[in-house]
Every structure is written in C-alpha cells, then in structure tokens.
Enzyme design. Structure first.
Site, short mmCIF file in Angstrom:
data_model
loop_
_atom_site.label_atom_id
_atom_site.label_comp_id
_atom_site.label_asym_id
_atom_site.label_seq_id
_atom_site.Cartn_x
_atom_site.Cartn_y
_atom_site.Cartn_z
NE ARG A 48 -3.64 -0.13 2.62
CZ ARG A 48 -3.63 1.03 3.28
NH1 ARG A 48 -2.63 1.34 4.08
NH2 ARG A 48 -4.60 1.90 3.15
CD GLU A 98 -8.63 6.69 -6.38
OE1 GLU A 98 -8.22 6.33 -7.49
OE2 GLU A 98 -8.70 5.89 -5.39
NE ARG A 143 -12.63 8.06 3.24
CZ ARG A 143 -11.87 7.03 2.98
NH1 ARG A 143 -11.34 6.86 1.80
NH2 ARG A 143 -11.64 6.11 3.90
#
Length: 171
Positions: A48, A98, A143
């Site tokens: 990641r 994002e 979000r």
C-alpha cells in the site's frame, strides 16, 4: 530500524519492500474482486501507499485526515493499494485525490509501516498539497476530510495508524 509493537511494526525500506523508484516483479501482482489488481510482496503482504499532508500554522501543525472505517466514524491517513505498473509515490498521490480531494506532490519518505494483523505494508510519504478540490470522488459518497492538530489526530486516528502520526511527530 524495526520497532515491534502490538499489531504494527515500523520498517525503513529494505530489499523486501517496494520503495520510491522501485517496481516489483510481474509475478507479485494478484487480482482482487473488490479492489482490482493489487501487489503483494514475497511474504504475502499487500503493498500500500499513503500520503501525510501537513499544514504549518503559527500555533500548531495540522495533518489532513479522512473519515474511515465501516461506519465512517474513525479517521485515517489517506492511502490504499498500489495498482499494477504504479510506483508507490504515484499511488499515494492518486489515493489522496480520490479519498481526500487534494492534489499533492511527494515531499519525502516517512517510512514503511507493517500491519501484521491485516498483512499490509504501507509506504508513507510526506506530501505537499497544491490544490484542494471542492468536489472529489469519495466526498460525493460521504467521505469527509479534515485538517486537525497532530495531537488531536493521534487521539482520533485508527489504532493501526497511530505509529504513522507518531513517526511524523518525531521527524
């Protein structure tokens, strides 16, 4: 340097991790039904990348966090899986846009953080924000992004990410 603590340990880049400028061999990519193509290292850890954005004010330094967790009540450092043919710093920039709706440039490596429980290795970069977007992909799904003091961030961030903020505070 390796610091063993409950679920996580901190590691600097080593030959077994993908660091800035490195790509992993083709056979280490795996397809995931939920997340598309993601890379795993030779020990099976999911690779990641994440980006820590700081804003320095006269009174305190603030960190950019996003809401996370299944119920959206926890806070996390924006980050996610590295995609096929993507460098870790590219993944960190993509995830910031994002998840947090910010355009940012890499400004140095903080370190590689390993979560033994979830089998993740996350390469974390210091990032410099060049633009905050009024509308962004995950923001349209609810979000939230918030700038908060490093001290407050340490209190609200998911337990698995506390070491990231602690490393930032000690640099």
């Amino acid at each position: 340097m390796v610091e063993n603590q409950s679920a996580m340990c901190v590691r600097l880049c080593s030959p077994t991790t993908a660091c800035a400028g490195e790509q992993l061999p083709e056979n280490r990519w795996k397809e995931s039904k939920k997340n598309g193509e993601r890379v795993r290292d030779e020990q099976g850890f999911r690779m990641r990348a994440a980006g820590v954005c700081l804003r320095h004010g006269p009174a305190e330094t603030q960190v950019l966090l996003v809401s996370g967790g299944k119920d959206g009540t926890q806070w996390v450092v924006p980050g996610g899986g590295i995609e096929r043919d993507e460098l870790p710093e590219q993944a960190a920039s993509r995830e910031l846009e994002e998840e947090a709706g910010v355009v940012a440039q890499t400004n140095g490596l903080i370190g590689v953080f390993q979560d033994d429980n979830r089998k993740h290795r996350t390469t974390v970069f210091r990032m410099r924000v060049t633009e905050e977007l009024p509308v962004w992909e995950d923001g349209q799904r609810g979000r939230r992004r918030e700038w908060m003091s490093l001290k407050d961030g340490l209190e609200v961030v998911k337990a698995s990410q506390k070491q990231i903020l602690q490393a930032v505070m000690h640099q």
